[in-house]
Scaffold this motif. Structure first.
Motif, mmCIF file in Angstrom:
data_model
loop_
_atom_site.group_PDB
_atom_site.id
_atom_site.type_symbol
_atom_site.label_atom_id
_atom_site.label_comp_id
_atom_site.label_asym_id
_atom_site.label_seq_id
_atom_site.Cartn_x
_atom_site.Cartn_y
_atom_site.Cartn_z
ATOM 1 N N ALA C 164 -38.577 -18.901 -86.595
ATOM 2 C CA ALA C 164 -38.461 -18.787 -85.135
ATOM 3 C C ALA C 164 -37.396 -17.760 -84.762
ATOM 4 O O ALA C 164 -37.567 -16.987 -83.809
ATOM 5 C CB ALA C 164 -38.123 -20.153 -84.527
ATOM 6 N N ASN C 168 -37.945 -14.111 -82.956
ATOM 7 C CA ASN C 168 -37.204 -13.845 -81.726
ATOM 8 C C ASN C 168 -36.442 -12.524 -81.779
ATOM 9 O O ASN C 168 -36.419 -11.758 -80.810
ATOM 10 C CB ASN C 168 -36.240 -15.013 -81.460
ATOM 11 C CG ASN C 168 -35.235 -14.725 -80.364
ATOM 12 O OD1 ASN C 168 -34.157 -14.225 -80.620
ATOM 13 N ND2 ASN C 168 -35.612 -15.012 -79.125
ATOM 14 N N HIS C 174 -40.423 -10.855 -74.778
ATOM 15 C CA HIS C 174 -39.506 -11.800 -74.124
ATOM 16 C C HIS C 174 -38.312 -11.083 -73.491
ATOM 17 O O HIS C 174 -37.635 -11.653 -72.642
ATOM 18 C CB HIS C 174 -39.016 -12.854 -75.124
ATOM 19 C CG HIS C 174 -37.853 -12.419 -75.971
ATOM 20 N ND1 HIS C 174 -37.984 -11.604 -77.065
ATOM 21 C CD2 HIS C 174 -36.522 -12.702 -75.885
ATOM 22 C CE1 HIS C 174 -36.795 -11.405 -77.625
ATOM 23 N NE2 HIS C 174 -35.901 -12.047 -76.935
ATOM 24 N N LEU C 178 -36.357 -13.227 -70.686
ATOM 25 C CA LEU C 178 -35.153 -13.960 -71.082
ATOM 26 C C LEU C 178 -33.903 -13.104 -70.866
ATOM 27 O O LEU C 178 -32.857 -13.614 -70.497
ATOM 28 C CB LEU C 178 -35.273 -14.382 -72.558
ATOM 29 C CG LEU C 178 -34.135 -15.225 -73.123
ATOM 30 C CD1 LEU C 178 -33.915 -16.485 -72.298
ATOM 31 C CD2 LEU C 178 -34.414 -15.590 -74.574
ATOM 32 N N PHE C 264 -33.872 -26.312 -89.506
ATOM 33 C CA PHE C 264 -33.876 -25.989 -88.083
ATOM 34 C C PHE C 264 -32.554 -25.448 -87.569
ATOM 35 O O PHE C 264 -32.307 -25.443 -86.362
ATOM 36 C CB PHE C 264 -34.311 -27.213 -87.276
ATOM 37 C CG PHE C 264 -35.740 -27.594 -87.528
ATOM 38 C CD1 PHE C 264 -36.761 -26.789 -87.065
ATOM 39 C CD2 PHE C 264 -36.062 -28.726 -88.260
ATOM 40 C CE1 PHE C 264 -38.081 -27.112 -87.309
ATOM 41 C CE2 PHE C 264 -37.382 -29.055 -88.521
ATOM 42 C CZ PHE C 264 -38.392 -28.247 -88.046
ATOM 43 N N MET C 302 -32.407 -20.394 -75.766
ATOM 44 C CA MET C 302 -33.857 -20.558 -75.723
ATOM 45 C C MET C 302 -34.383 -21.182 -77.022
ATOM 46 O O MET C 302 -35.238 -22.067 -77.005
ATOM 47 C CB MET C 302 -34.524 -19.199 -75.472
ATOM 48 C CG MET C 302 -36.033 -19.246 -75.306
ATOM 49 S SD MET C 302 -36.595 -20.429 -74.049
ATOM 50 C CE MET C 302 -36.057 -19.607 -72.545
ATOM 51 N N LEU C 303 -33.855 -20.746 -78.151
ATOM 52 C CA LEU C 303 -34.303 -21.305 -79.426
ATOM 53 C C LEU C 303 -33.909 -22.776 -79.550
ATOM 54 O O LEU C 303 -34.636 -23.573 -80.134
ATOM 55 C CB LEU C 303 -33.733 -20.487 -80.586
ATOM 56 C CG LEU C 303 -34.474 -19.146 -80.769
ATOM 57 C CD1 LEU C 303 -33.628 -18.156 -81.536
ATOM 58 C CD2 LEU C 303 -35.787 -19.388 -81.522
ATOM 59 N N GLN C 305 -33.790 -24.873 -77.086
ATOM 60 C CA GLN C 305 -34.779 -25.619 -76.298
ATOM 61 C C GLN C 305 -36.121 -25.665 -77.017
ATOM 62 O O GLN C 305 -36.814 -26.685 -77.008
ATOM 63 C CB GLN C 305 -34.946 -24.953 -74.925
ATOM 64 C CG GLN C 305 -33.738 -25.130 -74.040
ATOM 65 C CD GLN C 305 -33.986 -24.567 -72.657
ATOM 66 O OE1 GLN C 305 -34.163 -23.361 -72.489
ATOM 67 N NE2 GLN C 305 -34.021 -25.422 -71.666
ATOM 68 N N GLN C 306 -36.488 -24.555 -77.641
ATOM 69 C CA GLN C 306 -37.754 -24.513 -78.376
ATOM 70 C C GLN C 306 -37.737 -25.530 -79.529
ATOM 71 O O GLN C 306 -38.686 -26.291 -79.709
ATOM 72 C CB GLN C 306 -37.972 -23.106 -78.931
ATOM 73 C CG GLN C 306 -39.284 -22.945 -79.685
ATOM 74 C CD GLN C 306 -39.370 -21.590 -80.378
ATOM 75 O OE1 GLN C 306 -38.386 -21.075 -80.894
ATOM 76 N NE2 GLN C 306 -40.560 -21.005 -80.377
ATOM 77 N N SER C 309 -37.901 -29.080 -78.380
ATOM 78 C CA SER C 309 -39.255 -29.395 -77.935
ATOM 79 C C SER C 309 -40.171 -29.654 -79.133
ATOM 80 O O SER C 309 -40.947 -30.612 -79.159
ATOM 81 C CB SER C 309 -39.778 -28.240 -77.079
ATOM 82 O OG SER C 309 -41.098 -28.480 -76.649
ATOM 83 N N GLN C 311 -39.298 -30.652 -82.093
ATOM 84 C CA GLN C 311 -38.922 -31.922 -82.727
ATOM 85 C C GLN C 311 -39.382 -33.095 -81.871
ATOM 86 O O GLN C 311 -39.819 -34.121 -82.381
ATOM 87 C CB GLN C 311 -37.418 -31.945 -82.959
ATOM 88 C CG GLN C 311 -37.009 -30.869 -83.970
ATOM 89 C CD GLN C 311 -35.571 -30.938 -84.396
ATOM 90 O OE1 GLN C 311 -34.722 -31.354 -83.635
ATOM 91 N NE2 GLN C 311 -35.307 -30.539 -85.627
ATOM 92 N N ARG C 312 -39.303 -32.942 -80.548
ATOM 93 C CA ARG C 312 -39.721 -34.021 -79.665
ATOM 94 C C ARG C 312 -41.224 -34.295 -79.788
ATOM 95 O O ARG C 312 -41.660 -35.436 -79.755
ATOM 96 C CB ARG C 312 -39.377 -33.613 -78.232
ATOM 97 C CG ARG C 312 -39.594 -34.692 -77.241
ATOM 98 C CD ARG C 312 -39.146 -34.269 -75.856
ATOM 99 N NE ARG C 312 -39.083 -35.436 -75.011
ATOM 100 C CZ ARG C 312 -38.926 -35.410 -73.708
ATOM 101 N NH1 ARG C 312 -38.762 -34.258 -73.090
ATOM 102 N NH2 ARG C 312 -38.911 -36.523 -72.998
ATOM 103 N N PHE C 313 -42.004 -33.217 -79.923
ATOM 104 C CA PHE C 313 -43.455 -33.375 -80.014
ATOM 105 C C PHE C 313 -43.912 -33.604 -81.449
ATOM 106 O O PHE C 313 -45.103 -33.790 -81.698
ATOM 107 C CB PHE C 313 -44.157 -32.127 -79.448
ATOM 108 C CG PHE C 313 -44.275 -32.132 -77.952
ATOM 109 C CD1 PHE C 313 -45.350 -32.765 -77.333
ATOM 110 C CD2 PHE C 313 -43.318 -31.535 -77.160
ATOM 111 C CE1 PHE C 313 -45.464 -32.782 -75.952
ATOM 112 C CE2 PHE C 313 -43.413 -31.555 -75.773
ATOM 113 C CZ PHE C 313 -44.488 -32.173 -75.165
ATOM 114 N N GLY C 314 -42.983 -33.556 -82.395
ATOM 115 C CA GLY C 314 -43.366 -33.831 -83.782
ATOM 116 C C GLY C 314 -44.044 -32.658 -84.472
ATOM 117 O O GLY C 314 -44.693 -32.844 -85.506
ATOM 118 N N TYR C 318 -48.496 -23.637 -81.553
ATOM 119 C CA TYR C 318 -48.371 -22.285 -81.023
ATOM 120 C C TYR C 318 -49.746 -21.685 -80.736
ATOM 121 O O TYR C 318 -50.700 -21.875 -81.488
ATOM 122 C CB TYR C 318 -47.688 -21.378 -82.035
ATOM 123 C CG TYR C 318 -46.183 -21.554 -82.167
ATOM 124 C CD1 TYR C 318 -45.501 -22.533 -81.457
ATOM 125 C CD2 TYR C 318 -45.459 -20.734 -83.015
ATOM 126 C CE1 TYR C 318 -44.130 -22.676 -81.587
ATOM 127 C CE2 TYR C 318 -44.085 -20.869 -83.151
ATOM 128 C CZ TYR C 318 -43.425 -21.834 -82.440
ATOM 129 O OH TYR C 318 -42.075 -21.963 -82.574
#
Lengths: 355, 355, 355
Positions: C164, C168, C174, C178, C264, C302-303, C305-306, C309, C311-314, C318
């Protein structure tokens, strides 16, 4: 290899937790006043959502840009669309991808759209349907009231399951201890009758012969004392209601819409309508609002301790008695609805309670 | 689906950790002075306990109300019973439920009682037996002393397993480095003899020919220098003792009662008795107390780093040498006791150590 | 029993994450300036390392004393060896245990040594090879430059996978969103051609016909405007390079060495060489340095938050388009290298992008 956790543990429990997951229902995601110019991140049923006002009205999307998965709630609303903060992709009504700035052709195919959830705005609340695939066949309930009432609104996040919070909002016995003096006091030693009625999607308890509660709130609502009509109600899957009536003049209806953010975090949207004799609404509101908030904070603190204890022990081990008049029925309704069982048989029951 | 964890990991270890779990023993839960008017929450062997003084003396219950599972330690002691903060249920001797305020009949059946653990108060410490089901066949040890001694007490929580903390309290070589100057110094380059004796429930090491330690504490205890008698002892499952004697006049006994709160958190209750020539007890205490606390803090900081490292690597990979005179034996005794093996064979051993 | 986690979860994903683990490569562990008198703790590929200057030069050991597993980085460098803070064991070149103070014989056997990793210091960076067992057959790359350039260095920790972060650092689209205004602006609406070339261990993109970027940095590098030569490159496993050239006079090369601390978390060591007309290096550095840091901070935010997100969605989900010119190729190279596949076939491709 994962780091080791401290594993000396409390004794085993039945590992039961009163958590039911009901997705095909409406839940409050935010109030109308909260949804303004900026995108708003909220979690409903564990779903990270972003809400914003598109050209088509309030819109709820899964809070993840399909491109590189950053939260859309970090972006901005531009011309009625939601623009991602990372590469500027834009999403409109129904989550449709309407712009990819660096791309020389139009956004085109559907895989670039964001997932959208049904939304209905009603009486100052924005309701979201918990399933993006199955179109809703119902509408969210109205929590409004007729003319002549004053209204107080509050919201708060509780660290407790929807079931634990619902039981707490309707439970009478704890008010004399946890809210000692604010609402009831221990040791009045009166026996009252509780009539419990359960049907397919709700359960209510009517209290017969209850004198005016002795605390501050009681004295305010019924300055002359007297016997009140009092009913507590739960409606599947997320509504509770407490109603007090004293003759023609005094009437209080307190709604609580409960939104499960996760299994153990529940956001409560409280709407309190009241009409009391002699005093103007603004004056009552001045007194009621801080007391209502204090009661909410006491409940929140207790539920946080309860939830921490349940998590520490790895599950619940509840012992109920006759005076837990609604909690077990609420669980019965939630569990049947989660399993998709046929509606439960109607039930009527009478118990006595010392208040 | 659970969130992903960072999983790039240190290299695999044997995944061994020196943790033994011995529940049918007495452990210190708190001091007598800590147990006063309010309920006290403590964790012993991973068990969340609430301690209070009932009409029958010190009482330890599982810290969970049987009704709605909130911690009883959030409640209050009233008339020798423990009252839950949520609905006012009361619990008395042996965890008996003696009142449910809203219920029109007496509390009645046993399922409403709280689980109680055996408690004995002795020499200013409150000991709890780690098993609520099996009645104890032993008594907690006495950490008192005869007349003519001054006593210093301290307690501290260490982030380390009981084994790591026990080894640390009895280890000589680290004192010259971790406690440089306070107790011993590196580089004196003297060889002394260590006699190790292990029996069924204990192991001790006697140091022969050790001159007075050169640090502050040593100079205080033996102002004229000379050779000390020094022994370090471990007694199953949670006691360590360091003893120094110089002729008839100087004598120091330091007890440490170690209570595993979880596998990797151990609370240490230190009781230090001493008798030194010429100086009055209060004066020695004035000097010894801050130094003893400083040594405890240095040990606590090192054990915290050790435990974090073990957890980070997913286990221990210890390399012991001859001068780790007690640690491996302590582990041998703990592990056999946990497995319920027959008592270990007696053992005698002599090694040399450079101090 | 482990405590219960909130488990109401976002919808299932393919549970893919773009994480590859390549251990037999060189990674930057620190800068030369950071490695001075004290031991330095760094994590590379999930390996906790301690770096220090031994008599033999920079040394990297696993950050764990073989004796009782405390971090060696808590110790001190003495006489070119690393001394453990707990018992004073000392480690020298290659991790050799050279002293155990309390032991009456020499340290002797190999089991008491600390694990050592190959280290090479080059151009102000200290590189570590990620495998202690397999001797390296390559050398770390040089990030230096010829004479006449000014250099800016920066380092920062990004909460994002190596993939990631690499994407970036090389992503053009971006920058208009950004970094709005700092580097590019949205809405210039020019089409440029991107020539992508992938070989066995690298992939590059050359941008043809790109006018000078409109933001602050662009105006500084090319005050007269004009068409720039711009190329972005990724070299296995951890290097990215951005190069701008304007005629003979202006030349900028920005290297980023990416070190995965965990799956990560990626540390970025940026080295920026530049030569611009008219202005002296110190003046350009004065302007460029704060802007470069601001850009890094925006990317880091930004990374973060990415990653949160994902990790939150498992997992990731993309959706790439033609203008994601390098990200998918970087992943292709990383994944093949992790699997040990034969080198990928060369590839050439041309796409258009709107800037």
């Amino acid at each position: 290899m994962a780091p080791l956790e401290p594993v000396l543990a409390p004794p085993p429990t039945r590992a039961h937790v009163s958590v039911a997951r009901l997705s095909r229902y409406w839940y409050v995601a935010c109030t109308s006043r909260e949804l303004r110019l900026k995108p708003l991140a909220r979690t409903v049923l564990g779903l990270p959502l972003v809400l914003f006002r598109s050209t088509d009205g309030p819109t709820a999307l899964l809070d993840r840009c399909p491109h590189r998965n950053v939260p859309l709630s970090a972006g901005a609303v531009r011309e009625g669309t939601l623009e991602c903060a990372y590469h500027g992709w834009r999403f409109g009504n129904g989550g449709r991808c309407v712009a990819i700035p660096a791309l020389c052709e139009p956004p085109g195919h559907r895989g670039r759209d964001a997932e959208a959830f049904p939304v209905i705005e009603r009486d100052g609340l924005v309701w979201v349907y918990g399933d993006a695939q199955a179109p809703p066949t119902t509408e969210p309930p109205s929590l409004g009231c007729g003319p002549g009432y004053a209204t107080v609104r509050a919201q708060m996040t509780f660290e407790g399951s929807l079931h634990a919070v619902a039981e707490n909002t309707l439970d009478v016995p704890h008010t004399a201890f946890l809210h000692r003096g604010l609402f009831r006091k221990p040791g009045r030693d009166l026996e009252i009758t509780c009539q419990v009625t359960r049907s397919a999607d709700r359960v209510e308890c009517r209290y017969v012969g209850e004198p005016r509660p002795t605390g501050l709130i009681g004295r305010l609502l019924a300055p002359q004392g007297g016997t009140v009509e009092h009913a507590d109600r739960f409606l599947l899957p997320c509504l509770t209601q407490v109603e007090y009536r004293l003759g023609e003049s005094s009437h209080v209806v307190a709604w609580q819409a409960l939104t499960p953010e996760t299994d153990f975090v529940t956001r409560i949207y409280a709407v309190l309508h009241f009409r009391v004799p002699l005093l103007p609404g603004w004056l009552v509101r001045l007194v009621v609002e801080p007391v209502a908030r204090r009661i909410l904070r006491q409940d929140a603190a207790m539920l946080r301790q309860q939830t921490a204890s349940i998590q520490r022990f790895g599950g619940e081990r509840y012992v109920s008695t006759d005076v837990d008049v609604l909690g077990p029925h609420i669980w019965h309704l939630l569990k049947r609805a989660e399993r998709g069982d046929a509606p439960t048989e109607p039930l009527e029951r009478t118990v006595t309670m010392r208040v």
